[in-house]
Design a protein around this motif. Structure first.
Motif: not given
Length: 392
Positions: A35-37, A41-42, A47-49, A83-84
């Motif tokens: 998913r894009p930033a 839902l983000t 990159r690391w989460p 998902l988040v």
């Protein structure tokens, strides 16, 4: 209190976990997320989460066989956390494998519940978003849920069903082989018992006559009596040897080319009586059997033969009576001989003859009795004449 340790993970599961973790790290390094930033839902971009859910899901892969339900619960939490974030494709792929393994390796009741739950989630993921947003794109949520949850669960159920069917077939094959071996052993045992009865009945009569007359020849100093005894001994030796050779020839010939000798019938009882008279017995015959089935004929003939042999070995001097008659659907065989102490020579007995007679009667569903009745020793067998009663 001892702490229960989980079994070591399967080697294949370790390779799946390592491969999924390394693949996810490679995707994170090159920045290929699901998913894009700016996705609504983000909540944790960057990159690391996504690496935390990735690592947890890889750990669940280590438990896919040893603790499938635990792996599914923890994996569900991890994929929800994914998902988040911007997401990692490797996390989703490993979760589908955990779902598949939970159905394949977990308890049967749990596997059924997973099928129902993932199916309901797929339906809800299709209907609810479309009802709320009223756009065709909302249907894609149900498709994603179906691909990630219901499809691997259904695949695991299909594989499990085939595996269980194969295991049941293997168990049935083992049981069939066991039953076949049991039948073979029983058949061999029955054949050995039959051959023992036939060998005893064919040869014992001749050997008993030889023993009686040889004892008489040794104990009496009369040339004429000795000559008569030796004549009887020779006749019985020749007849017994001929029967023994025939039986051995049948046993050795496995090609099936040798014709077996005709089974004795009740017409041959008169010849048995004549042979007993030649060996010194005073025998009378009363035979009115009529037409009887072949198995009954053979059993009756052998019982009379053995009873006359026992009379030759053990009976006191006197009249021996043989009676064959039909009564109430059975063939009644009765042989009576004088009973009591014997002064002259007698042949030893092993009891095998009585056992053989009793077995012959039992195989036809009949009864057998042997014992003293006053001054007589009586052998009696009642053999059913109905073909359906035969068990031989």
């Amino acid at each position: 209190m001892a702490v229960r340790r989980l079994p070591r993970p399967h080697r294949f599961d370790v390779w799946i976990a390592v491969g999924g973790l390394l693949g996810g790290l490679l995707l994170a390094i090159i920045g290929l997320n699901t998913r894009p930033a700016d996705d609504p839902l983000t909540l944790f971009d960057g990159r690391w989460p996504p690496l935390l859910p990735l690592t947890v899901t890889a750990g669940c892969e280590l438990l896919r066989r040893t603790a499938p339900r635990t792996a599914l619960i923890v994996g569900s939490v991890a994929v929800t956390a994914d998902l988040v974030t911007q997401g990692n494709l490797s996390t989703v792929l490993m979760f589908t494998d955990v779902m598949y393994a939970a159905v394949l390796y977990g308890p049967l009741a749990s596997a059924r519940r997973i099928q129902w739950i993932t199916g309901l989630l797929t339906v809800a993921g299709t209907v609810v978003p479309f009802a709320v947003w009223r756009v065709p794109q909302a249907l894609l949520i149900g498709v994603v849920v179906g691909v990630v949850a219901y499809a691997p669960a259904s695949t695991g159920w299909i594989v499990r069903d085939h595996r269980d069917a194969a295991e049941a077939a293997r168990l049935r094959a083992e049981q069939t082989a066991l039953l076949a071996e049991t039948d073979r052993v029983q058949a061999v045992t029955a054949e050995r018992a039959r051959m023992a009865r036939e060998l005893h009945d064919m040869v014992a009569n001749h050997l008993s006559a030889i023993a009686i007359h040889s004892t008489a020849a040794l104990s009496l100093d009369e040339p004429e009596t000795s000559r008569q005894a030796l004549t009887v001994i020779r006749e019985n030796s020749v007849d017994g040897l001929a029967e023994m050779r025939r039986l051995i020839g049948i046993l050795r010939d496995g090609s099936g080319d040798r014709e077996p000798a005709a089974a004795p019938t009740l017409d041959g009882v008169a010849a048995l009586v004549d042979g007993a008279r030649a060996n010194g017995l005073d025998v009378t015959l009363d035979s009115r059997p009529g037409e009887v089935p072949s198995p009954v004929e053979l059993a009756a003939y052998r019982i009379v033969q053995e009873a006359l042999t026992n009379a030759l070995k053990h009976a006191r001097p006197g009249r021996v009576t043989v009676c064959l008659a039909r009564r109430d659907g059975v063939l009644d065989v009765r042989v009576s001989s004088p009973y009591g102490p014997v002064d002259g020579p007698r042949a030893p007995g092993s009891g095998a003859g009585l056992v053989g007679m009793r077995e012959r009667a039992a195989l036809l569903g009949g009864t057998f009795e042997a014992g003293p009745e006053g001054a007589l020793w009586t052998v009696r067998a009642a053999l059913p004449l109905i073909e359906g009663d035969h068990r031989s």
